[in-house]
Motif scaffolding. Structure first.
Motif, short mmCIF file in Angstrom:
data_model
loop_
_atom_site.label_atom_id
_atom_site.label_comp_id
_atom_site.label_asym_id
_atom_site.label_seq_id
_atom_site.Cartn_x
_atom_site.Cartn_y
_atom_site.Cartn_z
N THR A 34 53.88 67.82 46.36
CA THR A 34 53.92 67.28 47.73
C THR A 34 53.95 68.37 48.79
OG1 THR A 34 56.35 67.21 47.83
CG2 THR A 34 55.24 65.28 46.90
N SER A 35 54.19 69.62 48.37
CA SER A 35 54.20 70.72 49.35
C SER A 35 53.98 72.03 48.62
CB SER A 35 55.53 70.77 50.11
OG SER A 35 56.49 71.49 49.38
N VAL A 36 53.88 73.10 49.40
CA VAL A 36 53.66 74.44 48.83
C VAL A 36 54.81 74.83 47.90
CG1 VAL A 36 54.75 75.70 50.75
CG2 VAL A 36 52.90 76.78 49.44
N LEU A 49 55.75 58.04 50.65
CA LEU A 49 55.63 59.01 49.56
C LEU A 49 56.93 59.05 48.74
CD1 LEU A 49 53.86 61.32 48.34
CD2 LEU A 49 55.17 62.88 49.79
N ASN A 50 58.06 59.07 49.42
CA ASN A 50 59.33 59.18 48.69
C ASN A 50 59.63 57.94 47.86
OD1 ASN A 50 59.86 61.79 49.42
ND2 ASN A 50 61.02 61.24 51.24
N LYS A 56 56.90 58.38 37.60
CA LYS A 56 55.76 59.21 37.18
C LYS A 56 55.59 60.38 38.15
CE LYS A 56 55.09 56.81 33.68
NZ LYS A 56 54.27 55.68 33.35
N PRO A 57 54.91 61.45 37.71
CA PRO A 57 54.60 62.54 38.65
C PRO A 57 53.72 62.01 39.78
CG PRO A 57 54.10 63.18 36.38
CD PRO A 57 54.39 61.71 36.36
N VAL A 58 54.00 62.47 40.99
CA VAL A 58 53.28 62.00 42.17
C VAL A 58 52.59 63.19 42.84
CG1 VAL A 58 53.54 61.00 44.48
CG2 VAL A 58 54.80 60.02 42.53
N HIS A 81 49.43 67.93 54.04
CA HIS A 81 48.21 67.71 53.26
C HIS A 81 48.04 68.91 52.32
CE1 HIS A 81 44.48 66.23 51.95
NE2 HIS A 81 43.78 66.20 53.07
N PRO A 82 48.87 68.98 51.27
CA PRO A 82 48.92 70.22 50.47
C PRO A 82 47.66 70.52 49.68
CG PRO A 82 50.33 68.51 49.51
CD PRO A 82 49.88 68.00 50.84
N LEU A 83 46.92 69.50 49.21
CA LEU A 83 45.68 69.81 48.49
C LEU A 83 44.67 70.46 49.42
CD1 LEU A 83 45.20 66.64 46.23
CD2 LEU A 83 45.66 68.98 45.45
N GLN A 84 44.64 70.00 50.68
CA GLN A 84 43.74 70.62 51.66
C GLN A 84 44.16 72.07 51.92
OE1 GLN A 84 40.93 69.25 53.36
NE2 GLN A 84 40.70 71.44 53.76
N SER A 85 45.44 72.27 52.10
CA SER A 85 45.92 73.63 52.44
C SER A 85 45.70 74.60 51.29
CB SER A 85 47.40 73.58 52.81
OG SER A 85 47.61 72.65 53.82
#
Ligand code: CP
Length: 322
Positions: free
Chosen positions: A5-7, A127-128, A136-138, A147-151
């Motif tokens: 969900t984040s870096v 999200l939480n 399950k893993p999210v 937007h961690p996949l974008q970053s």
């Protein structure tokens, strides 16, 4: 990796970038890693890149992929607790999420900020709930605040195209006809600063972002001053974060567009944007169509970023560390 969900979830960025380089060499090196595992992608909001790149990445690893578009064919979902459900929302997240968890081994969720309540948005209420109730893993496919996949894809792109070890990276607010979330800007700042780069952020007054994301960046209100000597110019619109303006489009000052004259102030900078982009509002045709533009390589790297994340989660499932 338990959730993404984040870096903070990806571990040392040098190792993540090394894994990205490995994926780029051979996307099918682990083509059976995800065999018999199912990824469910849940979209509360529209998407082109995130949908396609994440599906492709998971399939490169042998996963089965299901996509659920909440606004197209699914029951509308209630997200608030304690409400009387006598409106248009037929199902509550409290049932829907565990049900999704019955069918999927990993769940990706896109849920944008509503921009009406800072508390709800920055509390990541949707999200939480997926993290809490799915078991399950999210994977965040863009949440209210990040937007961690974008970053991650943006960072891969900067590593590939930088010509000096410590490039000047500028994140600039740009005009837009709508009020947009702060997620892409928040996340870009968080990843770039975590990667150890210095970052200059430029925006009109009253468009200050949450300092939890920007602490350590230079904030420059004069866009032309900020662009001087830049090696990368990342343009993005966002709505106001600060009270009493939260979620508002205060104005869309057209003088903040990125055009050739602005790019001439830089040190031959590369232009970046997450897409989709409004031509001749955010950026001029000439900049977007020039060889300096990296928007397509950024989008291509979305698949790479997603594949690194999916593989890491698959490894955790297989070693039962989740
Ligand atoms: N950049 C991005 O997330 O694109 P989509 O909204 O099309 O997924």
């Amino acid at each position: 990796m338990k959730h993404f969900t984040s870096v903070q979830d990806i571990g040392p960025l040098e190792q993540a970038l090394a894994k990205a380089r490995e994926v780029k060499k051979d996307k099918f090196a682990h083509a059976d890693a995800g065999k018999h595992l199912t990824l469910l992608l849940v979209f509360f909001n529209a998407s082109l890149r995130t949908r396609l790149s994440t599906q492709k990445a998971a399939e490169n690893l042998g996963m089965q992929v299901m996509v659920l578009n909440i606004k197209e064919g699914a029951w509308l979902l209630e997200t608030q607790h304690g409400v009387v459900m006598d409106g248009d929302k037929a199902e509550h997240l409290l049932e829907a999420i565990p049900v999704m968890g019955c069918y999927a081994d990993v769940i990706g969720v896109r849920s944008f900020a509503g921009l009406t309540s800072k508390e709800e948005d920055y509390g990541e209420t949707v999200l939480n709930q997926f993290i809490r109730y799915s078991g399950k893993p999210v994977i965040s496919l863009e949440s209210a605040t990040r937007h961690p996949l974008q970053s991650f894809a943006d960072l891969i792109t900067i590593e590939e195209y930088k010509t000096v070890a410590k490039p000047k990276i500028v994140l600039t607010w740009a005009p837009h006809p709508s009020a947009l979330p702060q997620a892409v800007a928040n996340s870009f700042a968080e990843w770039i600063l975590t990667a150890g780069y210095s970052l200059t952020i430029t925006h009109p007054k009253n468009y200050e972002l949450h300092n939890a994301f920007t602490a350590g960046a230079d904030i420059v209100y004069d866009q032309e001053e900020a662009l001087q000597g830049a090696h990368f110019v990342y343009a993005k619109n966002w709505s106001a974060y600060q009270d009493p303006f939260y979620g508002k489009r205060l104005h869309g000052d057209p003088s903040w567009i990125i055009n050739e004259r602005k790019m001439a102030l830089t040190d031959n900078a590369r232009f970046m944007h997450c897409l989709p982009v409004r031509r001749n509002v955010v950026v001029s045709d000439k900049v977007l169509d020039s060889p300096r533009s990296l928007v397509i390589p950024q989008a291509a790297n979305r698949e790479i970023a997603a594949q690194v994340v999916c593989k890491s989660i698959i490894d955790s499932i297989k070693t039962k560390s989740i």
